[in-house]
Design an enzyme around this catalytic site. Sequence first.
Site, short mmCIF file in Angstrom:
data_model
loop_
_atom_site.label_atom_id
_atom_site.label_comp_id
_atom_site.label_asym_id
_atom_site.label_seq_id
_atom_site.Cartn_x
_atom_site.Cartn_y
_atom_site.Cartn_z
N CYS A 137 -28.91 25.69 8.41
CA CYS A 137 -28.43 24.95 9.57
C CYS A 137 -29.15 25.30 10.87
CB CYS A 137 -26.92 25.11 9.73
SG CYS A 137 -26.36 26.79 10.07
N HIS A 195 -21.89 27.66 11.84
CA HIS A 195 -22.71 26.46 11.68
C HIS A 195 -23.39 26.18 13.02
CE1 HIS A 195 -24.25 22.80 10.08
NE2 HIS A 195 -23.53 22.01 10.86
N ASP A 218 -26.25 16.25 14.16
CA ASP A 218 -26.30 17.33 13.17
C ASP A 218 -27.28 16.94 12.07
OD1 ASP A 218 -25.89 19.43 11.44
OD2 ASP A 218 -23.70 19.33 11.54
#
Length: 227
Positions: A137, A195, A218
């Site tokens: 991530c 995250h 994202d």
Amino acid sequence: WLAGDDVYVANENERQEYVLNENGIIFVGNARYIEARGWFYGQFQDHLLNICLTMLDLSLYYRQSPASDVSRRGDPKYVGRVISSMINGNDNDNGVLLGKWQGSFHSHENPSRWDGSVAILQKWRQDNYRPVQYGQCWVFAGVMCTVLRCLGIPTRLVSNFNSAHDVDRNLSIDKYYDSSGRSLNISKDSTWDYHVWNESWFLRPDLGAAYNGWQVLDATPQEQSRG
């Protein structure tokens, strides 16, 4: 810098930080031990702009309708969606990075060894736009920040600790157990120590002035959005 632009930021310090700064810190770890990782965005390095423009041309959006895609490149909302799709290569669309969270990394680069976006983007180009292995991530977010800043969209990273992904959108993270108390691996919901994603600054004429400002993007491959 242009007041009439959808990505206009009035504060000069914020323009310096979220558009021009080539260095930053990404926060990772867990809620009890937060680690600050240095990251080189390098959005103004040689050849980076050409790589970013090629990324737009390789996208499924462009391949499906070149004229429509090019005509919408003045819309930061649209460009953000295209780039978020292209940063990851897990859906076989010539994306930049292949995500991997389990197993061995010995045959390729361990995600924790990356410290900047430039080497990743250059390797992607050198390997004829095959996904670079591997990313997680914070790597997806770091590269996405580079590309969007390079294209003139103010962008920053956001880290969240004790993070969760609610797949079925019932506003809860579901866990299942049998009658003996053993955990059953049947929930699609997931939880992580942390995250990292991006936020980009632009207007939202489609939603109204109340929604202008930082918009969540994202690039980590979790589930498909609009296919």
